[in-house]
Design a protein around this motif. Sequence first.
Motif, PDB file in Angstrom:
ATOM      1  N   VAL A 163     -10.676   5.742  -8.181  1.00 48.57           N
ATOM      2  CA  VAL A 163     -11.957   5.108  -8.499  1.00 48.57           C
ATOM      3  C   VAL A 163     -12.447   5.725  -9.795  1.00 48.57           C
ATOM      4  O   VAL A 163     -12.695   6.927  -9.869  1.00 48.57           O
ATOM      5  N   THR A 205       1.237   4.374  -3.279  1.00 46.27           N
ATOM      6  CA  THR A 205       0.174   3.974  -4.196  1.00 46.27           C
ATOM      7  C   THR A 205      -1.040   4.884  -4.010  1.00 46.27           C
ATOM      8  O   THR A 205      -1.560   5.026  -2.907  1.00 46.27           O
ATOM      9  N   GLN A 232     -10.184   9.924  -5.441  1.00 42.08           N
ATOM     10  CA  GLN A 232      -8.809   9.439  -5.282  1.00 42.08           C
ATOM     11  C   GLN A 232      -8.459   9.382  -3.806  1.00 42.08           C
ATOM     12  O   GLN A 232      -9.029  10.100  -2.985  1.00 42.08           O
ATOM     13  N   TYR A 233      -7.565   8.448  -3.481  1.00 44.43           N
ATOM     14  CA  TYR A 233      -7.063   8.349  -2.112  1.00 44.43           C
ATOM     15  C   TYR A 233      -5.581   7.974  -2.154  1.00 44.43           C
ATOM     16  O   TYR A 233      -5.214   7.021  -2.837  1.00 44.43           O
ATOM     17  N   SER A 281      -3.248   2.674  -8.474  1.00 42.34           N
ATOM     18  CA  SER A 281      -4.118   1.503  -8.416  1.00 42.34           C
ATOM     19  C   SER A 281      -5.522   1.949  -8.821  1.00 42.34           C
ATOM     20  O   SER A 281      -6.010   2.966  -8.328  1.00 42.34           O
ATOM     21  N   ILE A 282      -6.132   1.193  -9.729  1.00 37.67           N
ATOM     22  CA  ILE A 282      -7.426   1.617 -10.288  1.00 37.67           C
ATOM     23  C   ILE A 282      -8.515   0.614  -9.920  1.00 37.67           C
ATOM     24  O   ILE A 282      -8.337  -0.595 -10.040  1.00 37.67           O
ATOM     25  N   SER A 283      -9.631   1.137  -9.462  1.00 32.39           N
ATOM     26  CA  SER A 283     -10.849   0.343  -9.276  1.00 32.39           C
ATOM     27  C   SER A 283     -11.979   1.067  -9.989  1.00 32.39           C
ATOM     28  O   SER A 283     -11.912   2.279 -10.200  1.00 32.39           O
ATOM     29  N   ALA A 325       0.804  -1.211   0.000  1.00 32.48           N
ATOM     30  CA  ALA A 325       0.000   0.000   0.000  1.00 32.48           C
ATOM     31  C   ALA A 325       0.839   1.263   0.000  1.00 32.48           C
ATOM     32  O   ALA A 325       0.513   2.246  -0.636  1.00 32.48           O
ATOM     33  N   THR A 370      -4.854   5.356  -5.017  1.00 37.26           N
ATOM     34  CA  THR A 370      -5.994   4.583  -5.503  1.00 37.26           C
ATOM     35  C   THR A 370      -6.986   5.508  -6.187  1.00 37.26           C
ATOM     36  O   THR A 370      -7.437   6.491  -5.603  1.00 37.26           O
TER      37      THR A 370
END
Length: 625
Positions: free
Chosen positions: A410, A406, A393-394, A376-378, A341, A408
Amino acid sequence: MLNKTLDNRYTILEHVGGGGMADVYRAHDKLLDRSVAVKVLRSQFTHDEEFVTRFRREAQAAAKLSHPNIVNIYDVGQAEDTYYIIMEYISGETLKDRIIRNETLPVEMTVRVILEIAEALEHAHQNDLVHCDIKPHNILITRTGRVKVTDFGIAKAVTSATMNHTGTILGSVHYFSPEQAKGEMVSAKSDIYSLGVVMYEMLTGTVPFNGETPISIALQHLQQEPRPPRELNPQIPPLVEATVLKAMAKEPSDRFEDITQMIADLRLAQNYLRDDQTRRLSHDDFPTQVLPKVTDEVLTQPQPTNKQNASGRPKSRRSKLWYLLLFALLLIGFAIGTFLAFGKFWSASEVIVADVVGKQVDIAQNILTNQNLRVSISEAFNDDVPAGHVISQYPEAGATVKEQRTITLVVSKGGEVTVVPDVRGLTRRDAELQIKNAGLTLGRVEEQIAADVAPDIVIGQNPRPPAHVNKNTAIDLIISKGPAQRKIVLPDFQGAPLNTVNTQLESLKLKLGKVTEEANDKYPPGTIISQNPAPASEVIEGTAIDFTVSRSAPGAVKRAIVQITVPEGASRQVVQIVVTDSNGRRVVYDNPHKPGDKVEKQIEGVGQLRMQVYINGTLVQEKTL
């Protein structure tokens, strides 16, 4: 699963419950036009061929059970990769719901409910079927108070699988037996232990063993004795407490020999509770077959030490070692997750995270990569953000992080698309439920005449299935009003006896409405004087016709003619006619006349009628009718 139709017959309408192995839905059986419960095996258990074979065999065995305290199983099937059981749909609540609502249940009720569960288990055991997952969640209570045991068959198949199938402890840890906790083969006595735990909870409002983790609870089942129920609820008779503790014995050999023996002791307890004299018996007076065997020899034996359990065997340390190993693996996993992470957390360089919300995903990735950050993509559906753009985003924009951290993102998949369900042929309520379950909303609802369709059935919809639309799209419905109603020219019922018109009304498909009585001396009692609507009016089938009928004599109007000739005398004489009846005394005629004049007057009244004639204040004539 919602709105899905299994084998073109069972349409899933709503989720009503579930557990670790399966989910339960209410469905509509198109063939038999009834509600059924559908238990669907969860996907993680569908790819093991041996497990599926056992599931089918045990479910089919459960379908052979026929007992008033067991939920009926109608069908077992498979639709693609979905394995399901069709069961009787019970409208009521679970025993767990009742315990939560009432905390502790009355002793008499507890014994009755446990007795009915035990009788269901007796029938299953006689058919070589062990439940293996007796708990309040699997006990249904109908609106009439009937106890129904469910989940037969599935638990047997599940307990035959090893822990490698799921990586977790199978079963309901608060209620399973010590042999289940050790992973040993279960038997009918395992059901007896679980039933004892359920009885304990009903009487005390709490389970005998509790803890923060399933493993800690399982260890208590193996190593600790439950707190005596009477310490938590002094109202429990010793006889009932002894039944609970015997059912919950650690060693299967110390429990009831079989469920039939437990039923016998439950009935004994039930008789005791019904007999006020028996309630005063001392502890020593209770039958010995249900009380723990405490002898002088037992009392003089040394108590087990910390290194020995109650049976004198050294305690195994494997479970503790396994628990420590599992804890170590969790720590290692947490460390690896932290590393993934946060990336190279030892890096001293820091950057301020750029704001990429709302940007196209490729552009957002390039911006963050150029900052020496990982991405990182979700994905998620979103009606407000175009597909391929960043929703959130986070860490958030402006946060200070180390390089290689990283981030993340969305990313929007656009508005979520769903298939419009086919609700034609369903009742309005079930159609609305299917529309809601599909993530859609109910639009306009119109009613139309349909000669061949019963009222309140959906005969049309827009958009039509199987259209693909965005979530929250409104679905318009057309509901049947049933066949068109025929218009009828209303006959004249006046003058007919009321008791003769019912047949005529039925033949015209009309209804008898409100009937009132009214005094009338022209028609015999019970004769129709008037009607509403009036004769010759046009009405539709099913209209209620109101009638007014004549009432009999006590209130009938009486009439009479009064004739008088003014006698010789004064040239001016005042003639008065007075009437007295049920409504009181009143002057109905008062005029001056000369001698020789003839006076004729019609009078009327209700009830007893008296007529009096006065000339110049002197009574000259009186008559009672």
